[in-house]
Design a protein around this motif. Structure first.
Motif, PDB file in Angstrom:
ATOM      1  N   TRP A 246     126.954 131.566  64.250  1.00 51.48           N
ATOM      2  CA  TRP A 246     126.202 130.871  65.292  1.00 51.48           C
ATOM      3  C   TRP A 246     126.916 129.613  65.764  1.00 51.48           C
ATOM      4  O   TRP A 246     126.807 129.196  66.913  1.00 51.48           O
ATOM      5  CB  TRP A 246     124.818 130.515  64.742  1.00 51.48           C
ATOM      6  N   LEU A 247     127.655 128.972  64.838  1.00 46.43           N
ATOM      7  CA  LEU A 247     128.283 127.715  65.192  1.00 46.43           C
ATOM      8  C   LEU A 247     129.571 127.560  64.404  1.00 46.43           C
ATOM      9  O   LEU A 247     129.616 127.840  63.200  1.00 46.43           O
ATOM     10  CB  LEU A 247     127.340 126.543  64.873  1.00 46.43           C
ATOM     11  N   THR A 248     130.606 127.125  65.061  1.00 43.96           N
ATOM     12  CA  THR A 248     131.874 126.800  64.407  1.00 43.96           C
ATOM     13  C   THR A 248     132.289 125.409  64.852  1.00 43.96           C
ATOM     14  O   THR A 248     132.322 125.122  66.054  1.00 43.96           O
ATOM     15  CB  THR A 248     132.980 127.815  64.768  1.00 43.96           C
ATOM     16  N   ASP A 249     132.574 124.547  63.898  1.00 44.75           N
ATOM     17  CA  ASP A 249     132.990 123.198  64.235  1.00 44.75           C
ATOM     18  C   ASP A 249     133.962 122.711  63.171  1.00 44.75           C
ATOM     19  O   ASP A 249     134.085 123.305  62.099  1.00 44.75           O
ATOM     20  CB  ASP A 249     131.791 122.258  64.315  1.00 44.75           C
ATOM     21  N   SER A 258     136.294 116.731  54.866  1.00 45.27           N
ATOM     22  CA  SER A 258     135.098 117.414  54.375  1.00 45.27           C
ATOM     23  C   SER A 258     133.872 116.956  55.147  1.00 45.27           C
ATOM     24  O   SER A 258     133.657 115.754  55.347  1.00 45.27           O
ATOM     25  CB  SER A 258     134.902 117.125  52.880  1.00 45.27           C
ATOM     26  N   GLY A 259     133.063 117.919  55.586  1.00 42.19           N
ATOM     27  CA  GLY A 259     131.807 117.610  56.253  1.00 42.19           C
ATOM     28  C   GLY A 259     130.616 117.669  55.326  1.00 42.19           C
ATOM     29  O   GLY A 259     129.470 117.571  55.759  1.00 42.19           O
ATOM     30  N   HIS A 260     130.857 117.822  54.029  1.00 47.53           N
ATOM     31  CA  HIS A 260     129.780 117.929  53.041  1.00 47.53           C
ATOM     32  C   HIS A 260     129.056 116.588  52.898  1.00 47.53           C
ATOM     33  O   HIS A 260     129.717 115.547  52.884  1.00 47.53           O
ATOM     34  CB  HIS A 260     130.386 118.347  51.703  1.00 47.53           C
ATOM     35  N   TYR A 284     122.968 118.503  65.423  1.00 49.65           N
ATOM     36  CA  TYR A 284     122.872 119.689  66.281  1.00 49.65           C
ATOM     37  C   TYR A 284     121.394 120.002  66.485  1.00 49.65           C
ATOM     38  O   TYR A 284     120.679 120.366  65.540  1.00 49.65           O
ATOM     39  CB  TYR A 284     123.592 120.875  65.647  1.00 49.65           C
ATOM     40  N   ARG A 285     120.922 119.834  67.731  1.00 45.84           N
ATOM     41  CA  ARG A 285     119.523 120.093  68.076  1.00 45.84           C
ATOM     42  C   ARG A 285     119.407 121.411  68.828  1.00 45.84           C
ATOM     43  O   ARG A 285     120.347 121.874  69.480  1.00 45.84           O
ATOM     44  CB  ARG A 285     118.970 118.963  68.952  1.00 45.84           C
ATOM     45  N   ARG A 293     125.166 119.579  70.493  1.00 42.84           N
ATOM     46  CA  ARG A 293     125.749 118.572  69.611  1.00 42.84           C
ATOM     47  C   ARG A 293     125.504 117.168  70.148  1.00 42.84           C
ATOM     48  O   ARG A 293     125.692 116.889  71.325  1.00 42.84           O
ATOM     49  CB  ARG A 293     127.247 118.830  69.459  1.00 42.84           C
ATOM     50  N   ASP A 294     125.080 116.278  69.238  1.00 38.95           N
ATOM     51  CA  ASP A 294     124.807 114.900  69.602  1.00 38.95           C
ATOM     52  C   ASP A 294     125.259 113.994  68.459  1.00 38.95           C
ATOM     53  O   ASP A 294     125.656 114.470  67.390  1.00 38.95           O
ATOM     54  CB  ASP A 294     123.313 114.722  69.868  1.00 38.95           C
TER      55      ASP A 294
END
Length: 398
Positions: A246-249, A258-260, A284-285, A293-294
């Protein structure tokens, strides 16, 4: 006229050495000799302990251990390489099944389906019995080609060298080398919308004499003789995939790699969870069925990999607690719109080292939320030795 001959010799010839002068020259000679010996030993010590010589001695010692103490382990690693290469070749190939069909083996044996069970969501589990059906290399390659022609695609695989027995075992000392390789195959057939996972243990018998390299050389590449597929079972399911991308970033310039952690929380109360990535300051809303993305924080700050969302201030709005890069516990207060516009405030006089998990709950039943924060500790950090290794309990306190 009388002449004293002894006096004449002492004044006209060489002077006679006194005991004190003899001792002086003896000391000088000894000191010079000692200095020479010391210099020789010093030079020899420096030569023997130079970085190059120390490295050479270490390598020589390593080779000696590899040929004695670790001989079986080195042999095991050598027999692992054909499957490591196979794994690499499969990952790089446009047609992985064609690579699989070319495994150089004399024969391979499979069992027949023994039982089948259907789980929820239409997932089928098929177990196979002991190997009975034996195929030659040509028959095996032909069967793989049949599956490939029918539209089956090998998406990914795993091959792990689990056990090894060197050659020369057995009563007569003539048993060939054997291995057990655990295998997992992820297969897909688009035409029938089918996904399959194949798992089993390959009991490998190696050829007595490698076909490549010098005969009898330990550097020669081992070659598979026969394979028996034990503990084989297949999981399969037909239908639409349960998950879809659904989403790749990814991290941007200057952001942490790391986005953890990735958090899910319904910030705006619309019944759908937003996706929060605090370290990257991303939110992400759901907007018209898509993720928009905001920015998550109005005034962000560098954070560790630890955060939790909960109403920690008791005002009815979701807040976000995290640990910043200085090890301080900080709180971003949320508003009625599910946003965090203000700068974070330090909310505890504690400094954390490697905070990882954070969870919230009313632990003491006083009506407000408490935080539990665990800390990770790197293994063998600063020379520490876990004792006992299986239950050291030597990490940083939570």
């Amino acid at each position: 006229m009388t002449v004293d001959s002894s006096s004449s010799e002492s004044t006209s010839g060489s002077p006679t050495a006194t005991p004190a002068r003899s001792r002086f020259w003896l000391v000088v000679v000894v000191l010079v000799a000692a200095s020479g010996i010391g210099i020789w030993y010093g030079v020899d010590y420096l030569r023997r302990n130079s970085p190059g010589n120390r490295a050479a001695a270490m390598l020589e010692r390593r080779e000696e251990l590899d040929e004695t103490v670790w001989a079986d382990e080195v042999d095991s690693q050598r027999h692992e390489m054909p499957f490591a290469k196979l794994w690499d070749d499969l990952r790089a190939a446009a047609e992985p099944l064609a690579v699989l069909a070319k495994i150089p083996l004399t024969s391979i044996a499979f069992g027949a389906p023994a039982s089948e069970y259907t789980f929820d969501l239409g997932i089928k589990h098929m177990r196979f019995d002991a190997p009975q059906r034996e195929l030659t290399h040509e028959q095996f390659a032909s069967e793989i080609e049949t599956y490939r022609a029918a539209g089956y695609v090998l998406r990914e695989s795993e091959w792990h060298h689990s056990q090894f027995e060197p050659a020369g075992r057995g009563e007569n000392g003539d048993a060939p080398a054997t291995s057990v390789v655990s295998m997992t195959l992820h297969v897909e057939r688009l035409e029938s919308n089918e996904r399959i996972i194949v798992r089993g243990n390959l009991h490998v018998t190696w050829k007595a004499e490698p076909l490549s390299g010098a005969e009898g050389s330990s550097a020669a590449q081992p070659v598979v003789d026969s394979v028996r597929v034990e503990d084989l079972y297949v999981l399969s399911r037909q239908g639409k995939p349960m998950f879809e991308r659904w989403l790749t970033d990814e991290a941007g310039v200057g952001e942490f790699a790391s986005g953890h952690p990735i958090l899910l929380y319904d910030l705006d109360g619309d019944g759908l969870s937003e996706i929060l990535v605090p370290r990257w300051n991303r939110l992400y809303r759901h907007v018209n069925g898509k993720l928009h993305r905001d920015k998550l924080f109005g005034r962000p700050r560098p954070l560790w990999e630890a955060a939790v969302v909960a109403d920690l201030s008791g005002d009815g709005h979701a807040d976000l607690a995290a640990v910043d890069k200085n090890g301080k516990l900080v709180l971003f207060r949320g508003d009625a719109q599910g946003q965090f516009p203000d700068a974070a405030t330090i909310c505890a006089d504690v400094t954390f080292t490697l905070p990882t998990p954070i969870t919230a709950g009313d632990v003491d039943a006083d009506g407000d939320l408490d935080l539990f924060i665990g800390q990770y500790k790197l293994a063998y950090d600063e020379g520490q030795m876990p004792t006992p290794i299986y239950d050291a309990n030597d990490g940083h306190p939570a």
